[in-house]
Design a protein around this motif. Sequence first.
Motif, PDB file in Angstrom:
ATOM      1  N   LYS A   1       0.838  -1.208   0.000  1.00 40.20           N
ATOM      2  CA  LYS A   1       0.000   0.000   0.000  1.00 40.20           C
ATOM      3  C   LYS A   1       0.868   1.250   0.000  1.00 40.20           C
ATOM      4  O   LYS A   1       0.585   2.220  -0.700  1.00 40.20           O
ATOM      5  CB  LYS A   1      -0.945  -0.014   1.209  1.00 40.20           C
ATOM      6  CG  LYS A   1      -1.954  -1.145   1.118  1.00 40.20           C
ATOM      7  CD  LYS A   1      -2.857  -1.209   2.332  1.00 40.20           C
ATOM      8  CE  LYS A   1      -3.766  -2.434   2.235  1.00 40.20           C
ATOM      9  NZ  LYS A   1      -4.625  -2.582   3.422  1.00 40.20           N
TER      10      LYS A   1
ATOM     11  N   SER B   1       3.030   1.523  -3.477  1.00 44.41           N
ATOM     12  CA  SER B   1       2.297   2.022  -4.644  1.00 44.41           C
ATOM     13  C   SER B   1       1.548   3.320  -4.356  1.00 44.41           C
ATOM     14  O   SER B   1       1.003   3.915  -5.272  1.00 44.41           O
ATOM     15  CB  SER B   1       1.260   0.992  -5.102  1.00 44.41           C
ATOM     16  OG  SER B   1       1.814  -0.285  -5.214  1.00 44.41           O
ATOM     17  N   ASP B   2       1.480   3.738  -3.086  1.00 40.16           N
ATOM     18  CA  ASP B   2       0.593   4.822  -2.675  1.00 40.16           C
ATOM     19  C   ASP B   2      -0.830   4.531  -3.156  1.00 40.16           C
ATOM     20  O   ASP B   2      -1.471   5.340  -3.813  1.00 40.16           O
ATOM     21  CB  ASP B   2       1.084   6.174  -3.225  1.00 40.16           C
ATOM     22  CG  ASP B   2       0.289   7.345  -2.653  1.00 40.16           C
ATOM     23  OD1 ASP B   2      -0.325   7.185  -1.586  1.00 40.16           O
ATOM     24  OD2 ASP B   2       0.264   8.415  -3.283  1.00 40.16           O
ATOM     25  N   TRP B   3      -1.287   3.344  -2.798  1.00 37.05           N
ATOM     26  CA  TRP B   3      -2.587   2.853  -3.261  1.00 37.05           C
ATOM     27  C   TRP B   3      -3.193   2.043  -2.120  1.00 37.05           C
ATOM     28  O   TRP B   3      -2.535   1.122  -1.627  1.00 37.05           O
ATOM     29  CB  TRP B   3      -2.370   1.954  -4.492  1.00 37.05           C
ATOM     30  CG  TRP B   3      -3.595   1.634  -5.270  1.00 37.05           C
ATOM     31  CD1 TRP B   3      -4.315   0.472  -5.210  1.00 37.05           C
ATOM     32  CD2 TRP B   3      -4.239   2.458  -6.240  1.00 37.05           C
ATOM     33  NE1 TRP B   3      -5.357   0.546  -6.087  1.00 37.05           N
ATOM     34  CE2 TRP B   3      -5.341   1.743  -6.724  1.00 37.05           C
ATOM     35  CE3 TRP B   3      -3.986   3.746  -6.733  1.00 37.05           C
ATOM     36  CZ2 TRP B   3      -6.196   2.271  -7.693  1.00 37.05           C
ATOM     37  CZ3 TRP B   3      -4.831   4.261  -7.687  1.00 37.05           C
ATOM     38  CH2 TRP B   3      -5.919   3.524  -8.160  1.00 37.05           C
ATOM     39  N   PRO B   4      -4.403   2.379  -1.676  1.00 32.62           N
ATOM     40  CA  PRO B   4      -4.892   1.804  -0.415  1.00 32.62           C
ATOM     41  C   PRO B   4      -5.521   0.421  -0.509  1.00 32.62           C
ATOM     42  O   PRO B   4      -5.809  -0.171   0.516  1.00 32.62           O
ATOM     43  CB  PRO B   4      -5.944   2.822   0.029  1.00 32.62           C
ATOM     44  CG  PRO B   4      -6.451   3.416  -1.254  1.00 32.62           C
ATOM     45  CD  PRO B   4      -5.298   3.404  -2.223  1.00 32.62           C
ATOM     46  N   THR B   5      -5.761  -0.071  -1.718  1.00 35.60           N
ATOM     47  CA  THR B   5      -6.529  -1.312  -1.806  1.00 35.60           C
ATOM     48  C   THR B   5      -5.779  -2.382  -2.605  1.00 35.60           C
ATOM     49  O   THR B   5      -4.835  -2.101  -3.326  1.00 35.60           O
ATOM     50  CB  THR B   5      -7.891  -1.062  -2.491  1.00 35.60           C
ATOM     51  OG1 THR B   5      -7.663  -0.459  -3.775  1.00 35.60           O
ATOM     52  CG2 THR B   5      -8.756  -0.128  -1.666  1.00 35.60           C
TER      53      THR B   5
ATOM     54  N   PHE C   1       3.363   0.511 -12.057  1.00 30.28           N
ATOM     55  CA  PHE C   1       2.079   0.324 -11.402  1.00 30.28           C
ATOM     56  C   PHE C   1       0.959   0.740 -12.346  1.00 30.28           C
ATOM     57  O   PHE C   1       0.955   1.857 -12.860  1.00 30.28           O
ATOM     58  CB  PHE C   1       2.021   1.152 -10.119  1.00 30.28           C
ATOM     59  CG  PHE C   1       0.714   1.053  -9.397  1.00 30.28           C
ATOM     60  CD1 PHE C   1       0.148  -0.187  -9.127  1.00 30.28           C
ATOM     61  CD2 PHE C   1       0.035   2.187  -8.992  1.00 30.28           C
ATOM     62  CE1 PHE C   1      -1.064  -0.293  -8.462  1.00 30.28           C
ATOM     63  CE2 PHE C   1      -1.175   2.098  -8.320  1.00 30.28           C
ATOM     64  CZ  PHE C   1      -1.721   0.858  -8.055  1.00 30.28           C
ATOM     65  N   VAL C   2       0.039  -0.174 -12.600  1.00 28.03           N
ATOM     66  CA  VAL C   2      -1.055   0.104 -13.540  1.00 28.03           C
ATOM     67  C   VAL C   2      -2.302   0.573 -12.794  1.00 28.03           C
ATOM     68  O   VAL C   2      -2.965   1.520 -13.204  1.00 28.03           O
ATOM     69  CB  VAL C   2      -1.387  -1.150 -14.383  1.00 28.03           C
ATOM     70  CG1 VAL C   2      -2.594  -0.904 -15.266  1.00 28.03           C
ATOM     71  CG2 VAL C   2      -0.176  -1.541 -15.227  1.00 28.03           C
ATOM     72  N   GLY C   3      -2.620  -0.084 -11.683  1.00 27.89           N
ATOM     73  CA  GLY C   3      -3.790   0.316 -10.918  1.00 27.89           C
ATOM     74  C   GLY C   3      -4.494  -0.884 -10.314  1.00 27.89           C
ATOM     75  O   GLY C   3      -3.957  -1.989 -10.295  1.00 27.89           O
TER      76      GLY C   3
END
Lengths: 104, 80
Positions: A63, A66-70, A80-82
């Motif tokens: 998390k 990637s600075d991405w919470p899920t 990183f694509v998403g």
Amino acid sequence: MSDASQRIDALVKNNDVVLFMKGTALFPQCGFSSRAVAILDHLGTPYETVDVLADQEIRQGIKAYSDWPTIPQLYIKGEFVGGSDIMMEMFENGELQGLLAPQA
Amino acid sequence: MPMAAADIEALIRAALPDATIEIRDLRGDGDHYAASVVSAAFAGMPKVRQHQMVYKALGGRMGGELHALQLTTAAPQGVK
């Protein structure tokens, strides 16, 4: 870099297509992860999966990395694509196929 | 811990005042939502950054309190 982010870094760099997910490709443990696997399977692309439920360090570390919470999170060629919503949208408009194509 | 659709909308609105926001409660359980956010702030920005902006607006609730949010983002039509 922390131990977890070093391990994540290696996974991302050593695999062309890697999906961080809940569960495994055969037994996804969440609807979003299941959807991500279905898209990759449909495209017939070889991919690695990392089960974050089996590794708490990676589960938290990814998390921040990637600075991405899920979860799920897809990486292609080190980028990183998403998550699954972006995968679905990029699949529907053909962008994902483009990213996965050789020499894209 | 469920969240009300109005609270989700208010958080996004605070970060993106111009946005057109639609929230649907997918199961009626206050826990599975779909959100569509259209804002000029997204123009020229990759999807990943657009979603990150919305997640940031939700202030850390995403992935915790808010488990399931199907997110669609876009810039208004004609804005590149």
